[in-house]
Each structure stands twice: as C-alpha cells, then as structure tokens.
Design a protein around this motif. Structure first.
Motif, PDB file in Angstrom:
ATOM      1  N   ASP A  80       0.817  -1.209   0.000  1.00 27.90           N
ATOM      2  CA  ASP A  80       0.000   0.000   0.000  1.00 27.90           C
ATOM      3  C   ASP A  80       0.853   1.262   0.000  1.00 27.90           C
ATOM      4  O   ASP A  80       0.488   2.280  -0.596  1.00 27.90           O
ATOM      5  CB  ASP A  80      -0.917   0.007   1.225  1.00 27.90           C
ATOM      6  CG  ASP A  80      -2.052  -1.007   1.117  1.00 27.90           C
ATOM      7  OD1 ASP A  80      -2.655  -1.325   2.153  1.00 27.90           O
ATOM      8  OD2 ASP A  80      -2.325  -1.484  -0.012  1.00 27.90           O
ATOM      9  N   SER A  81       1.995   1.205   0.654  1.00 28.25           N
ATOM     10  CA  SER A  81       2.839   2.392   0.804  1.00 28.25           C
ATOM     11  C   SER A  81       3.453   2.869  -0.516  1.00 28.25           C
ATOM     12  O   SER A  81       3.913   4.015  -0.600  1.00 28.25           O
ATOM     13  CB  SER A  81       3.954   2.119   1.809  1.00 28.25           C
ATOM     14  OG  SER A  81       4.742   1.015   1.392  1.00 28.25           O
ATOM     15  N   VAL A  82       3.457   2.014  -1.543  1.00 25.14           N
ATOM     16  CA  VAL A  82       4.097   2.401  -2.809  1.00 25.14           C
ATOM     17  C   VAL A  82       3.128   2.413  -3.978  1.00 25.14           C
ATOM     18  O   VAL A  82       3.509   2.786  -5.098  1.00 25.14           O
ATOM     19  CB  VAL A  82       5.294   1.481  -3.135  1.00 25.14           C
ATOM     20  CG1 VAL A  82       6.271   1.444  -1.975  1.00 25.14           C
ATOM     21  CG2 VAL A  82       4.845   0.093  -3.520  1.00 25.14           C
ATOM     22  N   LYS A  83       1.884   2.018  -3.743  1.00 23.57           N
ATOM     23  CA  LYS A  83       0.905   2.002  -4.837  1.00 23.57           C
ATOM     24  C   LYS A  83       0.780   3.370  -5.476  1.00 23.57           C
ATOM     25  O   LYS A  83       0.697   4.386  -4.787  1.00 23.57           O
ATOM     26  CB  LYS A  83      -0.461   1.543  -4.305  1.00 23.57           C
ATOM     27  CG  LYS A  83      -0.613   0.053  -4.178  1.00 23.57           C
ATOM     28  CD  LYS A  83      -1.999  -0.314  -3.666  1.00 23.57           C
ATOM     29  CE  LYS A  83      -2.114  -1.814  -3.480  1.00 23.57           C
ATOM     30  NZ  LYS A  83      -3.420  -2.202  -2.891  1.00 23.57           N
TER      31      LYS A  83
ATOM     32  N   LEU B 132       9.568   9.724  -4.977  1.00 23.85           N
ATOM     33  CA  LEU B 132      10.184   9.080  -3.822  1.00 23.85           C
ATOM     34  C   LEU B 132      10.064   9.932  -2.572  1.00 23.85           C
ATOM     35  O   LEU B 132      10.079  11.174  -2.637  1.00 23.85           O
ATOM     36  CB  LEU B 132      11.651   8.784  -4.121  1.00 23.85           C
ATOM     37  CG  LEU B 132      11.874   7.552  -5.006  1.00 23.85           C
ATOM     38  CD1 LEU B 132      13.243   7.583  -5.651  1.00 23.85           C
ATOM     39  CD2 LEU B 132      11.688   6.282  -4.198  1.00 23.85           C
ATOM     40  N   LYS B 133       9.931   9.240  -1.448  1.00 28.16           N
ATOM     41  CA  LYS B 133       9.780   9.891  -0.156  1.00 28.16           C
ATOM     42  C   LYS B 133      10.910   9.445   0.768  1.00 28.16           C
ATOM     43  O   LYS B 133      11.466   8.356   0.574  1.00 28.16           O
ATOM     44  CB  LYS B 133       8.436   9.505   0.462  1.00 28.16           C
ATOM     45  CG  LYS B 133       7.235   9.825  -0.399  1.00 28.16           C
ATOM     46  CD  LYS B 133       5.948   9.324   0.239  1.00 28.16           C
ATOM     47  CE  LYS B 133       4.744   9.653  -0.628  1.00 28.16           C
ATOM     48  NZ  LYS B 133       3.470   9.188  -0.012  1.00 28.16           N
ATOM     49  N   PRO B 134      11.223  10.240   1.784  1.00 26.35           N
ATOM     50  CA  PRO B 134      12.269   9.812   2.725  1.00 26.35           C
ATOM     51  C   PRO B 134      11.996   8.436   3.331  1.00 26.35           C
ATOM     52  O   PRO B 134      12.939   7.687   3.599  1.00 26.35           O
ATOM     53  CB  PRO B 134      12.237  10.918   3.780  1.00 26.35           C
ATOM     54  CG  PRO B 134      11.819  12.138   3.016  1.00 26.35           C
ATOM     55  CD  PRO B 134      10.811  11.638   2.017  1.00 26.35           C
ATOM     56  N   ASP B 135      10.722   8.092   3.519  1.00 23.33           N
ATOM     57  CA  ASP B 135      10.380   6.774   4.068  1.00 23.33           C
ATOM     58  C   ASP B 135      10.741   5.628   3.136  1.00 23.33           C
ATOM     59  O   ASP B 135      10.709   4.468   3.538  1.00 23.33           O
ATOM     60  CB  ASP B 135       8.886   6.709   4.402  1.00 23.33           C
ATOM     61  CG  ASP B 135       8.543   7.451   5.688  1.00 23.33           C
ATOM     62  OD1 ASP B 135       7.348   7.653   5.954  1.00 23.33           O
ATOM     63  OD2 ASP B 135       9.479   7.831   6.418  1.00 23.33           O
ATOM     64  N   ASP B 136      11.040   5.935   1.887  1.00 22.77           N
ATOM     65  CA  ASP B 136      11.458   4.890   0.943  1.00 22.77           C
ATOM     66  C   ASP B 136      12.929   4.539   1.102  1.00 22.77           C
ATOM     67  O   ASP B 136      13.413   3.596   0.467  1.00 22.77           O
ATOM     68  CB  ASP B 136      11.205   5.340  -0.499  1.00 22.77           C
ATOM     69  CG  ASP B 136       9.732   5.538  -0.802  1.00 22.77           C
ATOM     70  OD1 ASP B 136       9.398   6.537  -1.487  1.00 22.77           O
ATOM     71  OD2 ASP B 136       8.912   4.699  -0.372  1.00 22.77           O
TER      72      ASP B 136
END
Length: 114
Positions: free
Chosen positions: A61-64, A85-89
């Motif tokens: 879900d976090s990357v959909k 892209l996000k820092p959480d990636d």
C-alpha cells in the motif's frame, strides 16, 4: 539455485525517481513469482512489489501509484521504477522470489533526502 544482482540505487531528493534493475542467473526457469523487498535500518525486511511470469502485479500500500514493477522473462531481468520518492522509501532494496525467497543478493541502497 538462483543468484540475484541488484543495481540502480542512489541518493535522490524527495520527489525524484530511480529505476532499479535485478539480474537473475542460474536456475531461472524455476522462477514464477519475483519481487522486490526492502529493509530500512532497524526494521524488518518487507515486500514492496511482486510480479508473476504472466505479468500479474501487486504492490504494498505504501508504494501504490508511485512504483511500477516489470520484468523481461527473456533476459531474466526485473525492474522497479520508483517515482515521487519519499524519505520513508530509504532502504536497501533486494530482489528475490516469492513467497519463499532464495539466497539474498547484496541489494542496492536507495536514500531519499528531504
């Protein structure tokens, strides 16, 4: 056995993109489902996305909507296009079979700065 070599990671600013590649060698004919996993410091390894030989895909879900997985069966290669892209990636990314992974490769580091 199958061996995996991941590449394409790097340092990118939030909102940027990267494309990861995974080259598989060995008994690749035995592979049906391949996928990308990631592990951030202090966290367990998690599934990011997977793709079947027939092209069916699934995503965490976090990357959909941001990541896209693809594979070239003839070249025994798999890709992960990562957009927005996000820092959480930030994590080390690995490719492997699913649901039961084989021996792990070295992975490729993705670092997203805010």
């Amino acid at each position: 056995q199958v061996q995996f070599v991941e590449s394409g990671g790097g340092l990118v600013q939030a909102g940027g993109s990267l494309r990861l590649s995974c080259a598989a060698s060995g008994r690749t004919y035995s592979i049906n489902v391949m996928g990308w996993y990631r592990q951030a410091p202090g966290k367990e390894r998690e599934m990011v996305a997977f793709i079947t030989t027939g092209g069916v895909t699934n995503y965490a879900d976090s990357v959909k909507g941001r990541f896209a997985i693809s594979r070239d069966n003839a070249k025994n290669t798999m890709y992960l296009q990562m957009n927005n892209l996000k820092p959480d990636d930030t994590a080390k990314y690995y490719c492997n079979t699913m649901p039961t992974p084989m021996a792990w490769g070295q992975g490729t580091q993705v670092t997203v700065s805010s």
